[in-house]
Scaffold this active site. Structure first.
Site, PDB file in Angstrom:
ATOM      1  N   TRP A  15       0.810  -1.221   0.000  1.00  0.00           N
ATOM      2  CA  TRP A  15       0.000   0.000   0.000  1.00  0.00           C
ATOM      3  C   TRP A  15       0.842   1.270   0.000  1.00  0.00           C
ATOM      4  O   TRP A  15       0.288   2.373  -0.077  1.00  0.00           O
ATOM      5  CB  TRP A  15      -0.965  -0.006   1.190  1.00  0.00           C
ATOM      6  N   HIS A  47      12.773  -2.327  -1.530  1.00  0.00           N
ATOM      7  CA  HIS A  47      11.914  -1.830  -2.609  1.00  0.00           C
ATOM      8  C   HIS A  47      12.653  -0.705  -3.344  1.00  0.00           C
ATOM      9  O   HIS A  47      13.372   0.078  -2.730  1.00  0.00           O
ATOM     10  CB  HIS A  47      10.590  -1.323  -2.027  1.00  0.00           C
ATOM     11  N   GLU A  67      11.025  -6.737  -9.763  1.00  0.00           N
ATOM     12  CA  GLU A  67      10.273  -5.516 -10.038  1.00  0.00           C
ATOM     13  C   GLU A  67      11.083  -4.585 -10.935  1.00  0.00           C
ATOM     14  O   GLU A  67      11.867  -3.762 -10.438  1.00  0.00           O
ATOM     15  CB  GLU A  67       9.961  -4.786  -8.729  1.00  0.00           C
ATOM     16  N   GLY A  79       4.286   1.556 -11.228  1.00  0.00           N
ATOM     17  CA  GLY A  79       3.436   2.748 -11.204  1.00  0.00           C
ATOM     18  C   GLY A  79       3.290   3.445 -12.544  1.00  0.00           C
ATOM     19  O   GLY A  79       2.809   4.571 -12.605  1.00  0.00           O
ATOM     20  N   GLY A  96       1.171  -2.790  -6.253  1.00  0.00           N
ATOM     21  CA  GLY A  96       1.047  -1.473  -5.630  1.00  0.00           C
ATOM     22  C   GLY A  96      -0.346  -0.916  -5.869  1.00  0.00           C
ATOM     23  O   GLY A  96      -1.316  -1.291  -5.210  1.00  0.00           O
ATOM     24  N   GLY A  97      -0.455  -0.039  -6.861  1.00  0.00           N
ATOM     25  CA  GLY A  97      -1.692   0.696  -7.134  1.00  0.00           C
ATOM     26  C   GLY A  97      -2.953  -0.159  -7.150  1.00  0.00           C
ATOM     27  O   GLY A  97      -3.970   0.215  -6.544  1.00  0.00           O
TER      28      GLY A  97
HETATM   29  P1  PGA Z   1       2.582  -0.830  -8.957  1.00  0.00           P
HETATM   30  O1  PGA Z   1       3.684  -0.938  -7.794  1.00  0.00           O
HETATM   31  O2  PGA Z   1       1.781  -2.100  -8.926  1.00  0.00           O
HETATM   32  O3  PGA Z   1       1.761   0.385  -8.585  1.00  0.00           O
HETATM   33  O4  PGA Z   1       3.308  -0.664 -10.243  1.00  0.00           O
HETATM   34  C1  PGA Z   1       4.358  -2.153  -7.563  1.00  0.00           C
HETATM   35  C2  PGA Z   1       5.334  -2.005  -6.419  1.00  0.00           C
HETATM   36  O5  PGA Z   1       5.918  -0.922  -6.276  1.00  0.00           O
HETATM   37  O6  PGA Z   1       5.553  -2.940  -5.638  1.00  0.00           O
END
Ligand code: PGA
Length: 241
Positions: free
Chosen positions: A10, A96, A165, A171, A225-226
């Protein structure tokens, strides 16, 4: 068999009240989720306590977004393993790219945080991945190998989750192609000593690409994330087909 781990990160979103509202809408949608899928929510620290109470007795696990390597001390703004385990937290995201990019996290501090998480019985989710520039320069493999080599020194790979990632996909809505994510995750696996480390993909995972991502043989879950902020969207991801 490798474990499937689907985690929602989150980031700096949701107050305690908003977290409760999320759970009210989200939890009923897990009734037919296959049991072997481990669902993890990583809210801001301020929501952990209330969420721990709400999730008690459920199958959803709690994760933290960071952990300090010392047990206690003069480290303003940091959080210790004991503070997390007291609340029933089971996972901790470490390294991260936002922490590496904005808060000076290095492979050395990532390594210390991984070891501390395991010392407290938490399962760290180690994030690795390349920038757009590194990808364009054909440096993806070398960069990730280097991150793994440094981050995993002294880490018990039997109690670990890794998230691939690619930074350019986070994002941005620019998801990594499922086949390419599968390929890089295969490379990551080839560098590990333990064969069944769950390796997730993360970066613009959405309800409309989850099925394809999870159909790839190397992808053992996702870090979201989002799309984890909205109950229906995260439920669709968790209930991938
Ligand atoms: P996202 O973020 O799904 O918004 O691209 C992923 C993350 O940062 O773990």
């Amino acid at each position: 068999m490798r474990k499937i781990v689907i985690a929602g990160n989150w980031k700096m979103y949701k107050t305690q009240r908003e977290s409760s509202e999320f759970l009210q809408a989200f939890m009923p949608q897990l009734e037919s989720t296959p049991q072997e899928r481990e669902v993890v929510l990583c809210p801001p620290f301020t929501a952990l306590s209330a969420m721990s109470t709400s999730l008690h007795g459920s199958s959803v696990q709690l994760g933290a977004q960071n952990i300090h390597w010392e047990n206690s001390g003069a480290y303003t703004g940091e959080i210790s393993g004991e503070m997390l385990t007291e609340l029933g937290v089971r996972y901790a995201i470490v390294g991260h790219s936002e922490r590496r990019q904005y808060f000076g996290e290095t492979d050395e501090t990532v390594n210390k945080r991984l070891i501390a998480a395991q010392r407290h019985g938490l399962i760290p989710i180690l994030c690795v991945g390349e920038t757009k520039q590194e990808r364009d320069a054909d440096e993806t493999e070398a960069l990730i190998s280097n991150q793994l080599a440094k981050d995993l020194v002294g880490v018990d790979q039997k109690k670990l989750v890794i998230a691939y990632e690619p930074i350019w996909a986070i994002g941005t809505g620019d998801t990594c192609e499922a086949l390419e994510a599968n390929r890089v995750i295969g490379l990551i696996r080839s560098q590990l000593k333990v064969a069944d480390v769950p390796i997730q993909y993360g970066g613009s995972v959405k309800p409309n690409n989850i099925d394809e991502l999870m159909s790839q043989p190397e992808i053992d879950g996702v870090l979201v994330g989002g799309a984890s902020l909205e109950p229906d969207s995260f439920a669709r991801i968790v209930n991938y087909k």
